[in-house]
Structure formats: structure tokens, C-alpha cells
Design an enzyme around this catalytic site. Structure first.
Site, PDB file in Angstrom:
ATOM      1  CB  SER A   1      41.235  54.343  26.629  1.00 29.15           C
ATOM      2  OG  SER A   1      41.979  55.174  27.365  1.00 29.15           O
TER       3      SER A   1
ATOM      4  CD  GLU B   1      34.558  35.275  36.205  1.00 30.35           C
ATOM      5  OE1 GLU B   1      35.948  35.441  36.061  1.00 30.35           O
ATOM      6  OE2 GLU B   1      33.765  35.861  36.857  1.00 30.35           O
TER       7      GLU B   1
ATOM      8  NE  ARG C   1      34.784  42.690  35.072  1.00 33.10           N
ATOM      9  CZ  ARG C   1      34.917  43.118  36.215  1.00 33.10           C
ATOM     10  NH1 ARG C   1      35.955  42.527  36.538  1.00 33.10           N
ATOM     11  NH2 ARG C   1      34.031  43.850  36.928  1.00 33.10           N
TER      12      ARG C   1
ATOM     13  CB  ALA D   1      40.796  39.994  43.282  1.00 29.14           C
TER      14      ALA D   1
ATOM     15  CB  ILE E   1      42.841  48.709  40.645  1.00 27.09           C
ATOM     16  CG1 ILE E   1      41.430  48.435  41.188  1.00 27.09           C
ATOM     17  CG2 ILE E   1      43.408  47.321  40.932  1.00 27.09           C
ATOM     18  CD1 ILE E   1      40.309  47.675  41.096  1.00 27.09           C
TER      19      ILE E   1
ATOM     20  CG  HIS F   1      35.638  37.132  39.749  1.00 25.06           C
ATOM     21  ND1 HIS F   1      34.999  37.497  38.583  1.00 25.06           N
ATOM     22  CD2 HIS F   1      35.764  38.342  40.290  1.00 25.06           C
ATOM     23  CE1 HIS F   1      34.796  38.830  38.417  1.00 25.06           C
ATOM     24  NE2 HIS F   1      35.374  39.257  39.481  1.00 25.06           N
TER      25      HIS F   1
ATOM     26  N   GLY G   1      44.115  52.785  36.028  1.00 22.91           N
ATOM     27  CA  GLY G   1      43.180  53.285  36.609  1.00 22.91           C
ATOM     28  C   GLY G   1      43.595  53.412  38.144  1.00 22.91           C
TER      29      GLY G   1
ATOM     30  CB  SER H   1      46.811  54.098  27.994  1.00 20.81           C
ATOM     31  OG  SER H   1      45.128  54.586  27.930  1.00 20.81           O
TER      32      SER H   1
END
Length: 306
Positions: free
Chosen positions: A177, A261, A233, A285, A156, A283, A154, A175
């Protein structure tokens, strides 16, 4: 307009004064599940990062017009319930891309360059006892010529790919997906990506196709000395599997996200025998000062648009 901000603590020290020009603002630093309904009863606008807004919460807030998710992911909102009630839901996309990309390379170079070892070596006083000017301990390599595999191409992922290429790395991607096509980089299977990559970075969402995508067999497929980075994630990398494999196979792993988290203790990753192979950040970033300022500004714009 009655605006309720439910979890302001997640924005750190970023100023929220811009909301004051929009109406009557109530700010809560954190909100527990059993506090949400009471706090939003009279709200016309809710601002939430991680607080869940389900059908029950919406039913208890008859004046609610807008739910602003001060984040990109919106899986904490019941979208069907919002649509039935004519409640608009708005998020903020793209605000943290530069910060996450920067942190990706920060984690890579920390692990790839054995920064922990060399920093501790100097601070321990050992370097001061050397007979030559340079202490050559654990070997590190250059990024040029290495293969960098990306899971999730994507916004990022593409930014990481372009910077990795600028360093002279060969970039390929998988990918999750199956729908992502990008002629600038080689598309490959997950198995080939894992087997061939010297660096493997994850920039994908958590869903049914990515949950535990990297588990025992995938970790064992990795090259010895390879670096795995998860900035997507928690839950994409199987943490139980990782806690076992990292002690029997020389791979290096950087995690900015975990399944739960904040991290719970005891946790298997806190008991590994080779902690030098593991780098965990809480977490962060996405949390550059500039990213948080863009997030708040965009959230205010979302409120102004109603």
C-alpha cells in the site's frame, strides 16, 4: 433466532455444537450459488466462509439481521447492500496468525532442506547401500545471515519477521500500500527486495496493487537458489509465469494459495519439469485445530453480540 450455516465443510471436523445454544440452527456442508437464496429465506443470521452473499440474496432474506463471515476476508459480501438494509456484517480477525506463521516456516524448511529428496532417498533403499553414515546430496544452507524479504508487513508478516530475525536472518519488507511504516525492519522497494532476498515471503491481500505482483520479470530478478513463499492470496504470484520460469531458473517456490481453488486440471504447475523446486499445499496454512476452534468460538461471540 434462525441461524443458517452455509459451508460447514470448510471448518473440517471442528465441533459446531456451540451454535445450538443460540437458536434454531440449520447446517449445510456446502452451498452452491443456485441454492443460497432458498436456504436463507427465513434466516436471521447467516454464517458463511466463502459463499457469496450479494444484494440479491439479502433481498430474498427479509428477516436477515447479521452476516457472520467465518474468516478474515469479507470480499464475498456486498457491504453497500448490507448497509442499506441495516444488516450487520462481522468477520473474525487474527484467529489463524500462529498457524499461518508456523506453516510459513514449515514450507521454507521443506524446500530449503531438500526434505523431499532426502526422505525419498532413504525410503527407496539407497541409503542402506551407502559405505558411510551420511549421504550428502543436495546442499542446504543455514538461515542465519540470509536476507528475508517480506511482502505485506501486517500481523502475520511481523510475526514471521520476528521469528526470522530470531534465526539470525536479516529482515526487510515492501509495503504494497506504501503506507506501512515499521522502524523495526528496513523498508525497501519491490525491485530491491526481490534482488536481495534469499527468502521472499508474501503475506498480503489480493487487490489491484498486488494482482500478478510477482510475474516473469520479478521471478527472473530473484537470486539463483532463492525461496519464494506465497501464504497471502492466489493471484499475487502469476502461476503461468511461474510454470515457465521455475524450469529455467533454479528457484524454489512454496504455494499455499492459488488463483482458483481447488486447483483445476490441467494446470501448468502440474507439468513443470522440476517438481522438486515446487511445493504446493491445499490452502491449509490457516487450518490448525486450534485456529479453527478459535474461529468458531469468535463467530459464536459475534452472534451473541447482536
Amino acid at each position: 433466532m434462525k441461524i443458517v450455516i452455509l459451508d460447514a465443510l470448510t471448518y473440517g471436523d471442528t465441533s459446531l455444537v456451540g451454535f445450538d445454544t443460540l437458536g434454531d440452527v440449520t447446517i449445510y456442508q456446502t452451498t452452491c450459488v443456485d441454492e443460497t437464496i432458498e436456504r436463507i429465506r427465513d434466516a436471521e443470521v447467516i454464517v458463511t466462509n466463502k459463499v457469496v452473499i450479494s444484494n440479491a440474496e439479502m433481498e430474498a432474506a427479509p428477516k436477515l439481521k447479521l452476516i457472520c463471515v467465518a474468516a478474515t476476508g469479507m470480499n464475498n459480501i456486498d457491504h453497500e447492500a448490507a448497509a442499506r438494509r441495516g444488516i450487520r456484517v462481522k468477520n473474525v480477525a487474527g484467529y489463524s496468525t500462529d498457524a499461518v506463521v508456523q506453516h510459513t516456516f514449515s514450507m521454507l524448511f521443506y524446500l530449503m532442506g531438500h526434505s523431499r529428496y532426502y526422505d525419498e532417498y532413504v525410503k527407496s533403499g539407497a541409503w542402506q547401500k551407502e559405505s558411510v553414515f551420511a549421504h550428502i546430496g543436495p546442499s542446504f544452507s543455514e538461515l542465519r545471515g540470509k536476507t528475508w524479504g517480506i511482502i505485506g508487513l501486517g500481523e502475520i508478516g511481523r510475526s514471521v519477521a520476528n521469528i526470522a530475525r530470531a534465526f539470525g536472518a536479516n529482515v526487510c519488507y515492501y509495503s504494497t500500500s506504501g503506507k506501512n511504516e515499521n522502524d523495526d525492519f528496513e523498508k525497501t522497494t519491490l525491485s530491491r527486495l526481490i534482488e536481495n532476498s534469499d527468502i521472499l515471503s508474501i503475506h498480503a491481500p489480493l487487490n489491484k496493487s498486488t494482482e500478478n505482483l510477482i510475474s516473469h520479470s520479478e521471478l527472473l530478478q530473484m537470486k539463483d537458489g532463492a525461496v519464494l513463499l506465497n501464504l497471502g492470496r492466489g493471484g499475487i504470484v502469476d502461476e503461468d509465469a511461474l510454470s515457465v520460469i521455475i524450469d529455467v531458473k533454479p528457484i524454489y517456490v512454496g504455494l499455499d494459495v492459488l488463483m482458483s481453488e481447488p486447483m483445476k486440471t490441467p494446470h501448468p504447475l502440474l507439468a513443470v519439469k522440476h517438481p522438486e523446486r515446487l511445493y504446493i499445499t491445499p490452502h491449509i496454512a490457516w487450518t490448525s485445530r486450534e485456529a479453527r476452534e478459535r474461529l468458531i468460538a469468535a463467530t459464536i461471540d459475534n452472534i451473541c453480540s447482536i
